[in-house]
Design a protein around this motif. Sequence first.
Motif, mmCIF file in Angstrom:
data_model
loop_
_atom_site.group_PDB
_atom_site.id
_atom_site.type_symbol
_atom_site.label_atom_id
_atom_site.label_comp_id
_atom_site.label_asym_id
_atom_site.label_seq_id
_atom_site.Cartn_x
_atom_site.Cartn_y
_atom_site.Cartn_z
ATOM 1 N N LEU A 66 -10.835 6.963 -9.664
ATOM 2 C CA LEU A 66 -10.884 6.451 -11.032
ATOM 3 C C LEU A 66 -9.767 5.460 -11.313
ATOM 4 C CD1 LEU A 66 -11.564 9.943 -12.547
ATOM 5 C CD2 LEU A 66 -13.175 8.045 -12.647
ATOM 6 N N PHE A 67 -10.082 4.485 -12.142
ATOM 7 C CA PHE A 67 -9.150 3.407 -12.444
ATOM 8 C C PHE A 67 -9.215 3.077 -13.935
ATOM 9 C CE2 PHE A 67 -8.671 2.077 -7.987
ATOM 10 C CZ PHE A 67 -9.814 2.606 -7.426
ATOM 11 N N LEU B 38 -8.473 -9.013 -15.208
ATOM 12 C CA LEU B 38 -8.143 -7.599 -15.361
ATOM 13 C C LEU B 38 -6.922 -7.248 -14.520
ATOM 14 C CD1 LEU B 38 -11.236 -7.779 -16.190
ATOM 15 C CD2 LEU B 38 -11.357 -5.382 -15.479
ATOM 16 N N GLN B 39 -6.081 -6.395 -15.091
ATOM 17 C CA GLN B 39 -4.886 -5.936 -14.402
ATOM 18 C C GLN B 39 -4.949 -4.425 -14.286
ATOM 19 O OE1 GLN B 39 -1.214 -6.435 -16.594
ATOM 20 N NE2 GLN B 39 0.049 -6.213 -14.780
ATOM 21 N N LEU B 40 -4.617 -3.894 -13.126
ATOM 22 C CA LEU B 40 -4.649 -2.455 -12.912
ATOM 23 C C LEU B 40 -3.536 -1.773 -13.710
ATOM 24 C CD1 LEU B 40 -5.858 -0.051 -11.231
ATOM 25 C CD2 LEU B 40 -3.960 -0.447 -9.640
ATOM 26 N N LEU B 41 -3.916 -0.755 -14.504
ATOM 27 C CA LEU B 41 -2.941 0.060 -15.222
ATOM 28 C C LEU B 41 -2.551 1.288 -14.405
ATOM 29 C CD1 LEU B 41 -4.215 0.205 -18.913
ATOM 30 C CD2 LEU B 41 -2.111 -0.868 -18.092
ATOM 31 N N LEU B 42 -3.549 1.978 -13.876
ATOM 32 C CA LEU B 42 -3.298 3.172 -13.089
ATOM 33 C C LEU B 42 -4.564 3.580 -12.364
ATOM 34 C CD1 LEU B 42 -4.835 5.328 -15.050
ATOM 35 C CD2 LEU B 42 -2.651 5.395 -16.246
ATOM 36 N N LYS B 43 -4.381 4.509 -11.410
ATOM 37 C CA LYS B 43 -5.529 4.978 -10.639
ATOM 38 C C LYS B 43 -5.345 6.455 -10.315
ATOM 39 C CE LYS B 43 -3.558 3.615 -6.182
ATOM 40 N NZ LYS B 43 -2.271 3.045 -6.657
ATOM 41 N N TYR B 44 -6.466 7.135 -10.105
ATOM 42 C CA TYR B 44 -6.467 8.521 -9.672
ATOM 43 C C TYR B 44 -7.338 8.641 -8.438
ATOM 44 C CZ TYR B 44 -7.554 13.407 -9.240
ATOM 45 O OH TYR B 44 -7.738 14.667 -8.734
ATOM 46 N N PHE B 45 -6.740 9.196 -7.377
ATOM 47 C CA PHE B 45 -7.513 9.456 -6.164
ATOM 48 C C PHE B 45 -7.608 10.961 -5.918
ATOM 49 C CE2 PHE B 45 -7.968 5.242 -5.844
ATOM 50 C CZ PHE B 45 -7.554 4.533 -4.729
ATOM 51 N N GLU C 61 -8.386 -5.586 -24.110
ATOM 52 C CA GLU C 61 -9.575 -4.807 -23.806
ATOM 53 C C GLU C 61 -9.282 -3.944 -22.590
ATOM 54 O OE1 GLU C 61 -13.219 -6.947 -24.046
ATOM 55 O OE2 GLU C 61 -14.287 -5.056 -24.340
ATOM 56 N N TYR C 62 -9.750 -2.715 -22.651
ATOM 57 C CA TYR C 62 -9.446 -1.737 -21.619
ATOM 58 C C TYR C 62 -10.749 -1.279 -20.961
ATOM 59 C CZ TYR C 62 -4.773 -1.666 -23.530
ATOM 60 O OH TYR C 62 -3.521 -2.036 -23.934
ATOM 61 N N PHE C 63 -10.721 -1.277 -19.627
ATOM 62 C CA PHE C 63 -11.898 -0.903 -18.860
ATOM 63 C C PHE C 63 -11.587 0.277 -17.951
ATOM 64 C CE2 PHE C 63 -14.747 -4.370 -19.839
ATOM 65 C CZ PHE C 63 -13.897 -5.400 -20.206
ATOM 66 N N CYS C 64 -12.472 1.256 -18.001
ATOM 67 C CA CYS C 64 -12.437 2.372 -17.074
ATOM 68 C C CYS C 64 -13.408 2.061 -15.936
ATOM 69 C CB CYS C 64 -12.853 3.641 -17.813
ATOM 70 S SG CYS C 64 -12.828 5.141 -16.840
ATOM 71 N N ALA C 65 -13.062 2.452 -14.715
ATOM 72 C CA ALA C 65 -13.940 2.174 -13.583
ATOM 73 C C ALA C 65 -13.887 3.321 -12.584
ATOM 74 C CB ALA C 65 -13.530 0.871 -12.885
ATOM 75 N N TYR D 98 -14.945 2.621 0.738
ATOM 76 C CA TYR D 98 -14.499 1.356 1.331
ATOM 77 C C TYR D 98 -14.019 0.361 0.286
ATOM 78 C CZ TYR D 98 -17.071 3.343 5.205
ATOM 79 O OH TYR D 98 -17.527 4.180 6.182
ATOM 80 N N GLY D 99 -14.055 0.782 -0.980
ATOM 81 C CA GLY D 99 -13.617 -0.121 -2.043
ATOM 82 C C GLY D 99 -14.533 -1.290 -2.229
ATOM 83 N N GLN D 100 -15.826 -1.084 -1.996
ATOM 84 C CA GLN D 100 -16.774 -2.177 -2.133
ATOM 85 C C GLN D 100 -17.765 -1.953 -3.259
ATOM 86 O OE1 GLN D 100 -18.359 -2.226 1.843
ATOM 87 N NE2 GLN D 100 -16.656 -3.398 2.646
ATOM 88 N N ASN D 101 -17.707 -0.822 -3.907
ATOM 89 C CA ASN D 101 -18.698 -0.504 -4.912
ATOM 90 C C ASN D 101 -18.032 0.209 -6.082
ATOM 91 O OD1 ASN D 101 -21.133 -0.223 -6.177
ATOM 92 N ND2 ASN D 101 -22.161 0.658 -4.397
ATOM 93 N N PHE D 102 -17.846 -0.548 -7.149
ATOM 94 C CA PHE D 102 -17.208 -0.027 -8.353
ATOM 95 C C PHE D 102 -18.206 -0.080 -9.507
ATOM 96 C CE2 PHE D 102 -12.736 0.039 -7.015
ATOM 97 C CZ PHE D 102 -12.762 -0.792 -5.906
ATOM 98 N N VAL D 103 -18.121 0.920 -10.372
ATOM 99 C CA VAL D 103 -18.894 0.896 -11.609
ATOM 100 C C VAL D 103 -17.902 0.836 -12.762
ATOM 101 C CG1 VAL D 103 -20.522 2.120 -13.086
ATOM 102 C CG2 VAL D 103 -20.798 2.189 -10.601
ATOM 103 N N PHE D 104 -18.079 -0.154 -13.626
ATOM 104 C CA PHE D 104 -17.179 -0.346 -14.762
ATOM 105 C C PHE D 104 -17.837 0.141 -16.050
ATOM 106 C CE2 PHE D 104 -13.565 -2.872 -13.302
ATOM 107 C CZ PHE D 104 -13.986 -3.259 -12.042
#
Lengths: 114, 114
Positions: free
Chosen positions: B33-34, B44-51, B88-92, B98-104
């Motif tokens: 999650l991002f 868009l700039q990354l705020l944080l991520k959860y793995f 504007e804030y986006f969750c993804a 592989y980091g090739q498929n994101f849903v926003f």
Amino acid sequence: DVKVTQSSRYLVKRTGEKVFLECVQDMDHENMFWYRQDPGLGLRLIYFSYDVKMKEKGDIPEGYSVSREKKERFSLILESASTNQTSMYLCASSFRGGGPLPLHFGNGTRLTVT
Amino acid sequence: AQSVTQPDIHITVSEGASLELRCNYSYGATPYLFWYVQSPGQGLQLLLKYFSGDTLVQGIKGFEAEFKRSQSSFNLRKPSVHWSDAAEYFCAVAIDNYGQNFVFGPGTRLSVLP
């Protein structure tokens, strides 16, 4: 710091024109992406590429094509621009492998087709 | 199908007030999650991520987010909002390894009152 550069911030094109959107990244990323951003719809993937000359369709590839001849450059092509392709286009890149690494985005190209 | 929802299209808070932006995802496996932020005219700039691991993650600019598997949520919080947080804030969610498929998600626009 990773830099993803989109060649144009604003473009105005006429219906039927062939349009090229260029994107260059300077961090040797394997993955490159083209997204389309429309209000209320978030980001939708048009195409991505995981290596030179490789490409994969995303969710909305119709009306678009891409080219990746060099690792650092990924081009989006609108073969015959239409008014429904008026939108914000975002290029992104990332490393491949080791889990889904975050995307690095360019500042976007706002395309208007009249 | 995988999806990300952000129930609030637009939120307005006063400067200094606390903030919580909601994000719910639909994905069968362990999600990656991002949260991204997009300032006007920017990418868009990354705020944080959860793995994995600690479900409370810290990000840049004083933001944090909490992953709650039972609620399929990944809400973004900040204890005291600054005028510069207007964006504007986006969750993804990444739906492959592989980091090739994101849903926003569709995004939440934050306005900050002085």
